[in-house]
Design a protein around this motif. Sequence first.
Motif, PDB file in Angstrom:
ATOM      1  N   GLY A 289       1.038  -1.385  -0.246  1.00 32.87           N
ATOM      2  CA  GLY A 289       0.490   0.309   0.055  1.00 32.87           C
ATOM      3  C   GLY A 289       0.831   1.352   0.427  1.00 32.87           C
ATOM      4  O   GLY A 289       1.563   1.961   1.029  1.00 32.87           O
ATOM      5  N   LYS A 292       1.091   4.779   3.200  1.00 33.34           N
ATOM      6  CA  LYS A 292       0.706   3.824   4.004  1.00 33.34           C
ATOM      7  C   LYS A 292       1.992   3.360   4.531  1.00 33.34           C
ATOM      8  O   LYS A 292       2.213   2.023   4.357  1.00 33.34           O
ATOM      9  CB  LYS A 292      -0.190   3.003   4.447  1.00 33.34           C
ATOM     10  CG  LYS A 292      -1.336   3.606   3.820  1.00 33.34           C
ATOM     11  CD  LYS A 292      -2.736   2.892   3.577  1.00 33.34           C
ATOM     12  CE  LYS A 292      -3.875   4.021   3.294  1.00 33.34           C
ATOM     13  NZ  LYS A 292      -4.422   4.885   4.484  1.00 33.34           N
ATOM     14  N   GLY A 295       0.933  -0.157   5.346  1.00 34.72           N
ATOM     15  CA  GLY A 295       0.831  -0.879   3.816  1.00 34.72           C
ATOM     16  C   GLY A 295       2.610  -1.292   3.543  1.00 34.72           C
ATOM     17  O   GLY A 295       2.995  -2.515   3.464  1.00 34.72           O
ATOM     18  N   LYS A 335      -4.616   0.073  -3.953  1.00 32.30           N
ATOM     19  CA  LYS A 335      -4.627   0.625  -2.589  1.00 32.30           C
ATOM     20  C   LYS A 335      -3.075  -0.322  -1.926  1.00 32.30           C
ATOM     21  O   LYS A 335      -3.426  -0.283  -0.373  1.00 32.30           O
ATOM     22  CB  LYS A 335      -5.502   1.512  -1.623  1.00 32.30           C
ATOM     23  CG  LYS A 335      -5.753   2.736  -1.858  1.00 32.30           C
ATOM     24  CD  LYS A 335      -6.875   3.280  -1.059  1.00 32.30           C
ATOM     25  CE  LYS A 335      -7.587   4.537  -1.863  1.00 32.30           C
ATOM     26  NZ  LYS A 335      -8.310   5.062  -0.764  1.00 32.30           N
ATOM     27  N   GLY A 339      -4.748  -1.340   1.991  1.00 29.33           N
ATOM     28  CA  GLY A 339      -6.115  -0.805   1.892  1.00 29.33           C
ATOM     29  C   GLY A 339      -6.938  -1.943   1.422  1.00 29.33           C
ATOM     30  O   GLY A 339      -8.668  -1.003   1.729  1.00 29.33           O
ATOM     31  N   GLU A 342      -8.499  -2.632   4.620  1.00 22.36           N
ATOM     32  CA  GLU A 342      -8.411  -1.127   5.024  1.00 22.36           C
ATOM     33  C   GLU A 342     -10.437  -1.271   5.107  1.00 22.36           C
ATOM     34  O   GLU A 342     -11.719  -1.076   5.307  1.00 22.36           O
ATOM     35  CB  GLU A 342      -8.188  -0.372   5.225  1.00 22.36           C
ATOM     36  CG  GLU A 342      -7.443  -0.023   6.324  1.00 22.36           C
ATOM     37  CD  GLU A 342      -6.660   1.307   5.938  1.00 22.36           C
ATOM     38  OE1 GLU A 342      -6.377   1.916   7.238  1.00 22.36           O
ATOM     39  OE2 GLU A 342      -6.424   1.805   5.009  1.00 22.36           O
ATOM     40  N   ALA A 343     -11.040  -1.590   3.059  1.00 27.54           N
ATOM     41  CA  ALA A 343     -12.070  -1.306   2.696  1.00 27.54           C
ATOM     42  C   ALA A 343     -12.829  -2.772   2.991  1.00 27.54           C
ATOM     43  O   ALA A 343     -13.739  -2.848   3.420  1.00 27.54           O
ATOM     44  CB  ALA A 343     -11.420  -1.971   1.368  1.00 27.54           C
TER      45      ALA A 343
END
Length: 366
Positions: A289, A292, A295, A335, A339, A342-343
């Motif tokens: 990611g 981040k 990430g 992402k 990401g 998180e999604a």
Amino acid sequence: MEKIKDYRLYLAFLALFLILLPVGNLLGLVSTNTISLWGRYFCFAIVAIGVDLIWGYTGILSMCQAFFFCLGGYALAMHIVLSGAGASNGSDLPDFMVWNQVQSLPFFWVPFQSFGLAIILGLLIPAAFAFVFGYFIFRSRIKGVYMAIITQALALAMWLLFLRNETMLGGTNGLTDFKSLLGFSLSAANVKLGLYLLSLILLCCFYYLSKKLVNSKFGKVLQAIRDSESRTSYTAYRVLDYKLAIFIFSAVLAAVAGMLYAPQTGIITPGRMDVKASVEMVMWVALGGRGKLKGAILGALTVNFLYSICTSLFPDSWLFILGFLFVITVLYFDKGFFGAIEALGEKLKRKPVPGRPVSEHESVQS
């Protein structure tokens, strides 16, 4: 709420790597080889933080971070080789110099007889190199794909230089046969555990420092440069200084990682600084990611863990697997892993619980 989630993530990370794995190793449940492997992964995660700072937050695609990584690794390796010289060949020279019939220690090896000087030079040389190289590159306003090409050319040139026996750095075989560091045997289990803990602690320190950095005014300027360098250049900020500072900082991070990596692996070769190695470092960040810090760490740890598993099960297929992961990530998870996690978390949070009445606020939002 976001901070509570972060604290839970940090506690889980520390509970796993600072308590469970070391205690498991002391009790004989986790092998020393596993501890050493994760210690090396932490070194790669430190490099990934540097790559994310310069690429994810500043928008500069540097493809020579592996070279800085090896400069740090070679600096400490030269000290280790010199401190162990004489035990096997009766000479003050490293083995490969004796085989090449070298009569005296080359002048540039002399400072590395001291541990303190080896550490200082291991930091100063990559920083100075990044300063000189970065100054002329950024001053010439080279960016984008041209930046990637020229840094790849640097990595390739240095790789070819280190391959030569005339450089007195071990040639293709690099530096190996590490015996002890500061009197501690590098093959001892407690020393490997100590290096693992040192790598973990430094990873946490650099993550904290980098997080502070990207949330500061300095970090906001870096992100402004990434989003629109031309607009930022019209402000009072000197873009060159910011780009140069973060390039040097990321080079120093890579050098520290290299110094931690060499004693844990027992070898450092030019193969660690070639173009492929730098591309892989960028892929860790892309998969984890970009932009981040968590990430970048996740990407470095996950990809290298998968590398260890896949090269055992499918020795010839690793690059195909890595390429497949990269294509899938670019196409569907722009992402990265972090990401996507998180999604998924957000989607699960919004999923209505059966039987629970929907509030007026939720119905308005939907």
